[in-house]
Design an enzyme around this catalytic site. Structure first.
Site: not given
Length: 257
Positions: A11, A96, A168, A174
Site C-alpha cells: 500500500k 482494490h 478480498e 485490515g
C-alpha cells in the site's frame, strides 16, 4: 496443476527508497531460489523503480497497485502501464476496495484496466469481494457475479486463465482476523462456479483464485487447505520478511504436497 501464488502489497506504508529496497532485498534473501510458488510484490507507486532494480535477477516479480485505464494521453496524475512495462513490471493490482471506496473507482474503470493489462501482456490481480458478510450463499454469489461480469466485460475466454482473482471480502480487510476459513472456502467454490457458468469448465479450472484480507502466519494454513484456494495476497502481516517466509512455506507445503 495451478501454480500456487503468494503476493504482497505494501500500500503506502513503505514509501522511501531505502526502506522499500531493504525490504524487498530481505524478501529475496529469505526466499532464495524458490521457484515452485509464484511471487509478486506491489510496492508503493513512488518507489516502483528502485524496487525493480533491487529485485533484478531474483525470483520475485513486481507490479503496480494501480494504473490508468488509458495507455497514453492527457490524464494528469495517472500512472501509465507503459511505465510499468518499461521498468519490467509484470503484474497490476486492479479494483482494490480502497480504490473504490476512497477514490470512487467504478466497475467500468476496473474493466478498462483489466482489459488494458491483458492486452499489454501483464497479469491482472483483480480484487473482488462483498462489502459485508453474507451468510446466504445465493446473495453472496450474486454480488460476486455482478462484479466479475462487469470487470471481465467482453474479455475473451482465452484470457481468463491469465487473470488472478483476489477474493478480498471488504469487511475483513485490515481487521484483526481474516474471514472464517470455511466461509473463504465456500466463496472460492462460488467464484469458480461463476467463471464456469460465464465461460467454460476449462477457464474455471485454470483461473487462479487467491485470498486476501488479514492473512497471517497464524491463519494461512487453515485458509489454504482447500483445492479452490490457490494462494494468498498478504498485507501488513507480511511486512516482516520472516513472517512472509513462514506464510510462503506454509502455502508451498499445502499446495505442493
Amino acid at each position: 496443476m495451478r501454480k500456487p501464488v503468494v503476493g504482497i502489497s505494501y500500500k503506502t506504508y513503505v514509501n522511501t527508497i531505502d526502506k522499500a529496497t531493504a525490504l524487498v532485498k530481505a524478501l529475496t534473501e529469505v526466499t532464495e531460489n524458490e521457484k515452485e510458488v509464484e511471487k509478486f510484490v506491489f510496492p508503493s507507486l513512488g518507489v516502483v523503480y528502485p524496487v525493480a532494480q533491487a529485485l533484478r535477477g531474483s525470483e520475485i516479480a513486481f507490479g503496480a497497485q494501480n494504473i490508468s485505464p488509458y495507455e497514453n494521453g492527457a490524464y494528469t496524475g495517472e500512472v501509465s502501464i507503459e511505465s510499468i512495462i518499461d521498468m519490467g513490471g509484470t503484474y497490476v493490482e486492479i479494483g482494490h476496495a480502497e480504490r473504490q471506496s476512497i477514490f470512487h473507482e467504478t466497475l467500468d474503470m476496473i474493466h478498462l484496466k483489466t482489459k488494458l493489462t491483458l492486452e499489454k501482456g501483464l497479469t491482472p490481480v483483480l480484487c473482488i469481494g462483498e462489502g459485508e458478510q453474507l451468510n446466504n450463499k445465493s446473495e453472496r454469489k450474486q454480488v460476486l457475479k455482478e462484479q466479475i461480469h462487469a470487470s471481465f466485460g467482453e474479455i475473451d475466454a482465452s484470457f481468463i486463465e491469465k487473470i488472478i482473482l483476489a477474493y478480498e471480502p471488504v469487511w475483513a480487510i485490515g481487521k484483526a482476523e481474516a474471514a472464517d476459513a470455511a466461509y473463504v472456502h465456500q466463496t472460492h467454490e462460488l467464484i469458480r462456479e461463476i467463471v464456469k457458468e460465464t465461460y467454460n469448465a476449462k477457464s474455471a479450472e485454470a483461473v487462479r483464485i487467491i485470498y486476501g484480507g488479514s492473512v497471517s502466519k497464524d491463519n494461512v494454513f487453515e485458509i489454504t487447505t482447500h483445492n479452490d484456494v490457490d494462494g494468498v495476497f498478504i498485507g501488513r502481516f507480511g511486512h516482516d520478511p520472516a513472517n512472509y517466509k513462514q506464510i510462503l512455506d506454509t502455502v508451498k507445503q499445502i499446495k505442493l504436497k
